[in-house]
Structures are given as C-alpha cells and as structure tokens.
Write a protein that holds these residues in place. Structure first.
Motif, short mmCIF file in Angstrom:
data_model
loop_
_atom_site.label_atom_id
_atom_site.label_comp_id
_atom_site.label_asym_id
_atom_site.label_seq_id
_atom_site.Cartn_x
_atom_site.Cartn_y
_atom_site.Cartn_z
N LEU A 45 26.25 -113.15 63.80
CA LEU A 45 25.05 -112.60 63.15
C LEU A 45 23.94 -112.34 64.17
CD1 LEU A 45 23.38 -111.81 60.68
CD2 LEU A 45 22.95 -114.23 60.25
N ILE A 46 23.70 -113.33 65.03
CA ILE A 46 22.60 -113.17 66.00
C ILE A 46 22.91 -112.05 67.00
CG2 ILE A 46 21.21 -114.33 67.77
CD1 ILE A 46 20.91 -115.30 64.77
N ALA A 47 24.14 -112.00 67.44
CA ALA A 47 24.51 -110.94 68.39
C ALA A 47 24.28 -109.57 67.75
CB ALA A 47 25.97 -111.10 68.81
N SER A 48 24.67 -109.45 66.52
CA SER A 48 24.48 -108.18 65.82
C SER A 48 22.99 -107.86 65.64
CB SER A 48 25.18 -108.26 64.46
OG SER A 48 24.80 -107.19 63.64
N LEU A 49 22.23 -108.87 65.24
CA LEU A 49 20.80 -108.63 65.04
C LEU A 49 20.12 -108.20 66.33
CD1 LEU A 49 19.80 -111.60 62.67
CD2 LEU A 49 20.19 -109.19 62.06
N MET A 50 20.55 -108.79 67.45
CA MET A 50 19.91 -108.44 68.72
C MET A 50 20.12 -106.98 69.07
SD MET A 50 18.13 -110.99 69.51
CE MET A 50 17.55 -110.47 71.14
N GLN A 51 21.28 -106.44 68.70
CA GLN A 51 21.51 -105.01 68.97
C GLN A 51 20.53 -104.15 68.16
OE1 GLN A 51 26.00 -104.86 68.32
NE2 GLN A 51 25.66 -103.69 70.19
N PHE A 52 20.36 -104.53 66.90
CA PHE A 52 19.40 -103.77 66.08
C PHE A 52 17.97 -103.98 66.58
CE2 PHE A 52 23.08 -103.60 63.37
CZ PHE A 52 23.00 -102.34 62.82
N ASP A 53 17.72 -105.18 67.09
CA ASP A 53 16.38 -105.47 67.59
C ASP A 53 16.03 -104.59 68.79
OD1 ASP A 53 13.93 -107.18 67.62
OD2 ASP A 53 14.72 -107.76 69.58
N VAL A 54 16.99 -104.44 69.69
CA VAL A 54 16.74 -103.61 70.88
C VAL A 54 16.40 -102.19 70.46
CG1 VAL A 54 17.85 -102.55 72.90
CG2 VAL A 54 18.15 -105.01 72.44
N LEU A 55 17.22 -101.66 69.53
CA LEU A 55 16.99 -100.30 69.06
C LEU A 55 15.65 -100.19 68.35
CD1 LEU A 55 18.15 -97.51 68.84
CD2 LEU A 55 19.53 -98.27 66.90
#
Lengths: 264, 264, 264, 264
Positions: C246-256
């Motif tokens: 979940l965190i790894a996925s959220l970080m990708q959206f966060d960068v974008l």
C-alpha cells in the motif's frame, strides 16, 4: 380546512375481487370516521428494484378495475402514470393522476398530466428539497390546471434509507396546494433487501400521526390484508386489520390540528 | 403517563435578573397549563463555532444563579457539563445534569454524571443512530443511577443542516427511559453563518408538536425575549412572547397523545 | 511540497513489544520508500460504542511506551488526548497531540493543546463541513501555535455510515495548514455492529489513494498484524502485511501528485 | 486495461457550428494524449429544475447534428434518451445511449435501450447505492446486450447537494462493466439556485483525478467555452480552455493507475 383525506389501497392491483375487498373495507372505515376517501392502486410498477419484481396487471386491465371500483363504491380513484400516453388514458377513468417520485422532474409528463384536467398528485423526489417543489408545481399549473397535490414521501438519507422531514409539509403548504403525507413510502428502505426494497411498517403510524398533527390535507397509506405476501412494497404496507384503529386515531389528531393548524 | 414536561430557559445565563424574568414567565405559563417545568440554562458554551462566540458567565457564577432560581421559583433546574469536575460541582446545585450531544460518547463523563445521583439527560449526538443510544444509557446506568433522560436534537443531514427523525423517539423510548424532544437545537444550522450557527426558529413548533403527538415525556425549548440579540443560539430560540401559545397548544396534543400513545 | 507523511500504528497500545513490532515494520517500510513516518497509538479509547469495549493501557503506561518507541526508533510519535490535563501530560512525551473528531469543537481542549507547543492534529468532526474547520484551527492558532494539521475522517451519511468528501481536502488546504487523510476511520461504520463499530477495511486503500492523488501532506492509517482480533477498530484497520504494498503504491501517486498538485 | 476514455461535450446542443468547435477541440486534445474520445451532447433537457430552463434543439435537429459530428470527426457519439421512442430513434445515429440518473430504475426504458444493441451508459440515480446497480444492469443485460457502462454522478447528501463516494467505483466495477466517473454532475448543486441548479466547477478536477487514480474506464466531463452563459449546467461545466491541462494531467494518473489498478 376540510377533514383529513385518506388516499389508500393496495400497492398494486391484483384482482378485481381483491380491489373490491380492500376498497369496501376502507370505505366503511372512512364512513365511520368522517374521513374523505380516495382509492389508490397501481396497474404497473414501472421501476421495480429488479426485473424479478412483479409489475402488475397492466394498464388496460388496471384501468377497467379502477373504473369498476369507482362505479361500485362511488369513491374517487387515483393511479400513477409513467409516460404521456398513460396520462391520457388514465385520465378517462381516474380522478387523480399521480406522478411517481422518480419522475417528478420530467417536464413533459407533468405537462401531459396537467393537460388532462384531472387532479395531479406529484410525489416529491427522494432527491429533492421541499423548496424545489414550487418549480415542479409550476410546470403542472402552466397548463391552466391548478388542481395539484404535493406529497412528501421521504428524502434520501445515506444508502437504502429515507428520512421524513416534517419541515417539508409546511414548506410545501406555502404553495397553497394541499399537502399529503405518504406514510408508507417514507418508511421504505429502497433496495434494502438486495433484489427488492425493504421497509419499516411499524413506523408508518409515526409518519402519519406526526404529519396529521400539523394539519395537512391528507395522508397516503398503502395497505394489504397480508402484506408479507403482497407482490410489492409488502415490508412497508400497513395491515388492513390495523387500518380502523389507525384512521380513528388520526382523525382525532386531525380535528385538533385543523382547529389549530400550523402555518408558516 | 405524566403530563408533558417542559425543559426551557435561555440558551446561556446572562444575569440573575434575566434568568429570573425568563423563569418567572415560564413558571406562570406552566402553572396555567398543568405542564411540569424544568428551568434550563448553560453557564458555559464550551463548543462555540468560533472563538468570537460569547461563552457565558462561568461555572461558579452560573451555579449560584441556578441555585437562586431553584430556591426562588421552586422548580427543578438543569445545566450541561463538559468535564468530570463540572459534573461533580453542578450536582450540588442542579436536579438534572445534561451531557451535550458532542460528548454523548465520552465514557468517563457519562460515568461521572451517573455517579452524582442526579437525573442525567443525554443528548443524542448529531452523528448517532437512535439504536446506538441504549449503549450510551448503559454507561450511565452502570453506576447504579437509572434516572436517565434521552433527548433527540437532530442528526447530521448534509453540511450545516440537521434533520429530525421522528422514528427516533419511539426507538429510544423502548429503553424505558423518558424521551425528550429538543425542538430548538433540531432546527439549528450548525456553522451555518460562518462564524456562528444559524437556525430556523419558525420550525421549532413543528418539531415540538409532531414529537408531542407521539406521547413523549417532554420537550426542550430554548427561549429568549429578544433572540436576535441573544449571545448564542439566537436564530433557533423561540421568542418568549410566543411561548404561552406554543405551550397551550402542545398541552392539547399531549392530552390526546397520552390517551393514545404510540408504542413500538 | 515534502514527500508524503504516513501517520500509522495500532488503534490502541497493547504491550510495549507489540508497539515495537508495529513501529519497526512501519519504520522499515518508510525508509524503503522515502516516506516520512509518525508513529500513532492511543493509550485510552475514551468514547467506545459500549462499556464492554476495551479502553486501553491508560495514560501513564501509554505515555511511557510512546516515549520508548520514540527513543528506540527515532520517529515522532502521536497520541490523542481527551481533556486538558492529558494534553499537558502527553506534551511532555509526544510530538503530535491529536484532538479526536467528537471533541474538535471543545474550545478549552483546543486551547490547551495549542499551548503545549506541540504539533496539534485536529480531526474534523463527523458532523462538520470542511469550511467549518478554519474556525477550529483559529482556536488553536490563537495560542500562538500554528503547527496545526487538519484531518479528514469522513462525515455522517445516514445512520452508522460515513462518507469521505474529496472536496474537503483542498477546502481545508486553503487554510495553509497541512491536510491529512484518515483512510481507516473514514471507512468505519460507527456503531455498525451493535455493541461496537464496524468497518470496511477493503476500502481504506481507496480513501488513501484518491486523497494522495490530490497532493495532500499525509495519510493516517491504523494497522494491525491481526485486525480481526484487535481490541478496537479491527474491522477498519489495514493488515500489517498489506502495508508495504500500500505504501509503495501511495508513494508513486504522491510523486505524481506533488509534481502537479491540485490547488483551489 | 485500455487507456482512459473521455466522454465529453457541451451539456446541450446549441448549433452545429458550436458542436463542431467543441468536438474539434476535444478531438485534438485526445489525439495528443492518447485518450479515447466520445462526443456527448443532449438534444433535450427533459427534467430542468424549472419551466424557464432552456430545453434544447429537440430530437430531430439534435440527432442530425450528432450524425454530422460523428461523420466529420470520426468519433463515437453519445446522447441521453427519455422514453422508448427516443431510444429507438437515437440508436440509428449514436454509438452510446445514455439513461439519465432520474430514470435509471425505469424498467421499460432500460429494456428498450438494451434492445437497440447500442452501448448503454446508465447513470446511477442520486437516490441509489452502488450495490443497487447490478439490478439495474441486469435489466439491460436481460435483452442480450451486455455493452453496458455504469456511471457515478454523486448521491444525495442533504438538500441541494451531492457527494461522490469513491467506494462506489470499485463496487460497480465488480459487475465487470466499465465504470465512468461523471466529474461535472457530481459537483452539481441540484436546484441550488432556486430556478436552476448550481454547481462547483472548481471541484470537477478533484472528482476526475481521484476517480482516475483508481483505474476506472472513463471520465465524463461537460465543457463549454463560456460556461457562465451556457443554456444549462453552466455552474458545473469545465471551461474548454482548461480541458487540455486537465486531460493531460488525468492521463498521467491513468497510466499509473492502470499499471496498479485498485480491485475489490
């Protein structure tokens, strides 16, 4: 300030004998209590939760039954319509054309209903504020027909739940049109049983009594001798056996309310 | 089935003379109508919308005023408390301790209120279903104190709006505890004026009458001789001048409802 | 525009070893993903649905555990407080004091929290509109402390149900304070299991991801290695095993999102 | 998992040149971003808030315009229908027939739309839970046509307000049918301006981006070069000038989401 009107009957027409039995019972109750009575039944449930729900006897057969009930019992009859040709056909038979809540913003249907010259009962959509209803009534009235009833039947409150706002009744009454409380649909739980709607029949008297205490024109109640086996809206219909007590009680509150009506 | 209880007074204590004037008016009205009267006022508005809202006279001064009102008019008094020490201090003066709606789930406050032995009136949170209130009452009752009142004051309905669900009253009454309708806070519009709450005073009688028609134990109404200039809850308080007519009307509905109470 | 902050931990402190295990796992995940981490846990669940719900280890024991976690892992820690003395005591140990949603309008608690000088995270009440939160933040800021976080955790939507309004995040962000999405409490079903709250754990990632895509400051997630047997909020806590993904996925959206933040 | 589909166009058809201008702009944007494009416009606004609202060019003229747009730009076209004859007529011209939200439970209309063999886009009623939509889709699918789209457009939240529940998207996606987010109607304020609906155009990108981040099939956006002077839905339409930036941004989130879709 007339005595309370009761708009009542089964959710949907089943057989002529069934309609007669319900109508006879309700006529007798209302004669005993001085209640004005309008027989209500639908010939088509056009928006069932699922395809599996029973739709009814159809327009032709249904209108013939309503015609018979009207002739035999001498009471006005009401039915709901779902498109323009139905409005025109129903108008030849019924006294009151009802616009279903989901359709209360469909301009052409409102205009067609108005043009028939019948009384038009518009149910307030589950998605509408009471102050939005004057716009709805204006559509009907633009046809020159101001025989309009406005009915509260609950507003969406979260998912699969309705809530009835008592403020709605005096707000709608400010239009000058008679206001009706639909005591059975306002305790419906739309889609609440997955493939059909649920309901809380036990609260229908709460909706009816509280609304009547404000001095409204009428109350709308669907009723059945065996709601648990009715083809539609069973969970929220009132048992026919409970109607005499309910109506007698409502009439007492109506007398008090009409002597001291709440007005905005 | 006792006659209706009226819990009423100004939203917040202003001066002793002001409290006296309101209490005297209400006592006189209630004597004339056979209504049981409880004087209500707050010494601290602990959860104002904004810092700019006036909070009140404070606990010490407020409890002294309530003590005086109680002694001079011989009526029970109610106030709301916001933490454990306040519950203990208020209990020395008041007959009824009230738990504010926002705090109705704070276990320690409920326990402290229960332990005082006072009557405890819990307002149902704007975020709570009526069937959640038995759990709340159980917290109080676990102290051995079952002198509990449960009050409906509206439930969140979209933003800045409350709606009162009439089903809530008989549902809460199933607990066996007396049920009160808060007719003024259920027409509050929380935060509706930006820096303070708005309200719809004109609908308070709708809330009161519909609830009373179900045969509830009491009605809660905040009142002021000049609501528009009151320090808090002005928009939803009832004008003191309107109270005689309102109470007289409610008592008529109460008599009818108590003769034919709605029970689940 | 900093990378996403994760405020996470078990709903309530159980044992020091349990807190260590959760903290260690989360610290490792966050190191791997460049996420800022704040350890969250409660020492007292002060507003359980029912008396039978487990309250927690208590303030003294809880603050000692949080102190140990902070020292051992070098991460900031957050806990929630329920009255003024707790705010003062917690401030000696924690980095972030949290105001529970039900208490977000209690002026004195907000002032006490502000005066500690700690970061103050205020959860928006289930009964509040997002545009009501500036008034809340102003109470804290009036103490001279502007280290304020504002957290969305859902708004009442019918009974026993919350809904998260994504508009709330940019509206609250207009205050200039960092905005946090509470992904686990916004899928809570308050009181939904009768004696305790239900929840929809499976939708916590929906809340987290959609909120992060708007470029918010942080996300709040309660997590447990065995939520179904956790002492509180089990139905809506995320399984600890699911956190790395979940965190790894959220970080990708966060960068974008941080490269293209949505601003009102 | 195809790239995002954009269903977009003016709320109502005005003139052929106007439709051309909008279509051309959107086609160019979508070509540049690899977005699948469907042109949307209505020929009749059949459920305006008030009689004074402009209804549109009518079915005959409207279908001719849509036919021209389809031929000139080579893009699929979508329009909404309000009764059975309209479904049959529209099917001769358009690729996608849309069922308006208010009508999403009208069984005969759903069956008629299904029988045309066109793609059928059903908007979820403002009064419906997402888990009620499988029953709706089943009505269409019973005709043998499973080219069905399900669209979220907000659910009633108090009066004159909608709220979009992000959980709705994965719930509806469990049907297997593509799910669309209507970013402009979910920020509508129904009846919010008295005689017409209000809206919060500034939040349309919030609805679009959060929904796209979940990996949905498409997004529905009404757009106009001068929304403030558009004949309907102006307050919630996106300015045409803002579309290039919005679509480019959404496509970035779509790529990320399609690589890591959220599935229940």
């Amino acid at each position: 300030d007339q005595p309370l009107t009761l708009i009542a009957g089964p959710c949907q027409l089943e057989t002529l004998d069934h309609a007669r039995m319900i109508a006879e019972t309700l006529v007798r109750i209302c004669e005993g209590t001085g209640t004005q009575f309008v027989f209500k039944a639908s010939y088509d449930k056009a928006n069932r939760t699922s395809l599996k729900g029973r739709r009814g006897v159809g327009m032709e057969a249904g209108l013939r039954m309503l015609e018979t009930i009207r002739a035999e019992f001498g009471c006005p009859v009401l039915t709901d319509v779902h498109d323009i040709p139905q409005a025109e056909a129903a108008a030849k038979v019924v006294d009151v054309i009802q616009i279903p809540a989901f359709l209360c913003r469909q301009t052409d249907l409102l205009l067609a209903a108005g043009k028939t010259g019948c009384v038009v009962n518009v149910k307030k959509g589950q998605f509408l504020a009471p102050w939005d209803m004057p716009n709805v009534a204006d559509k009907v009235a633009s046809t020159g027909n101001d025989k309009i009833l406005l009915t509260e039947r609950g507003v969406s409150f979260g998912y699969n739940t309705l809530i009835a706002d008592m403020r709605s009744l005096p707000i709608m009454a400010k239009t000058g049109y008679p206001v009706i409380m639909d005591a059975t649909h306002s305790v419906q739980q739309p889609g609440g049983q997955g493939g059909s709607s649920g309901g809380q029949r036990e609260f229908a008297p709460v909706m009816a009594r509280t609304a009547v205490s404000l001095g409204i024109a009428g109350v709308f109640i669907e009723t059945h001798q065996d709601p648990d086996n009715a083809p539609s809206d069973g969970p929220n219909m009132v048992r026919l056996d409970d109607m005499p007590g309910l109506i007698a009680s409502l009439m007492q509150f109506d007398v008090l309310a009409k002597a001291d009506p709440f007005r905005l």
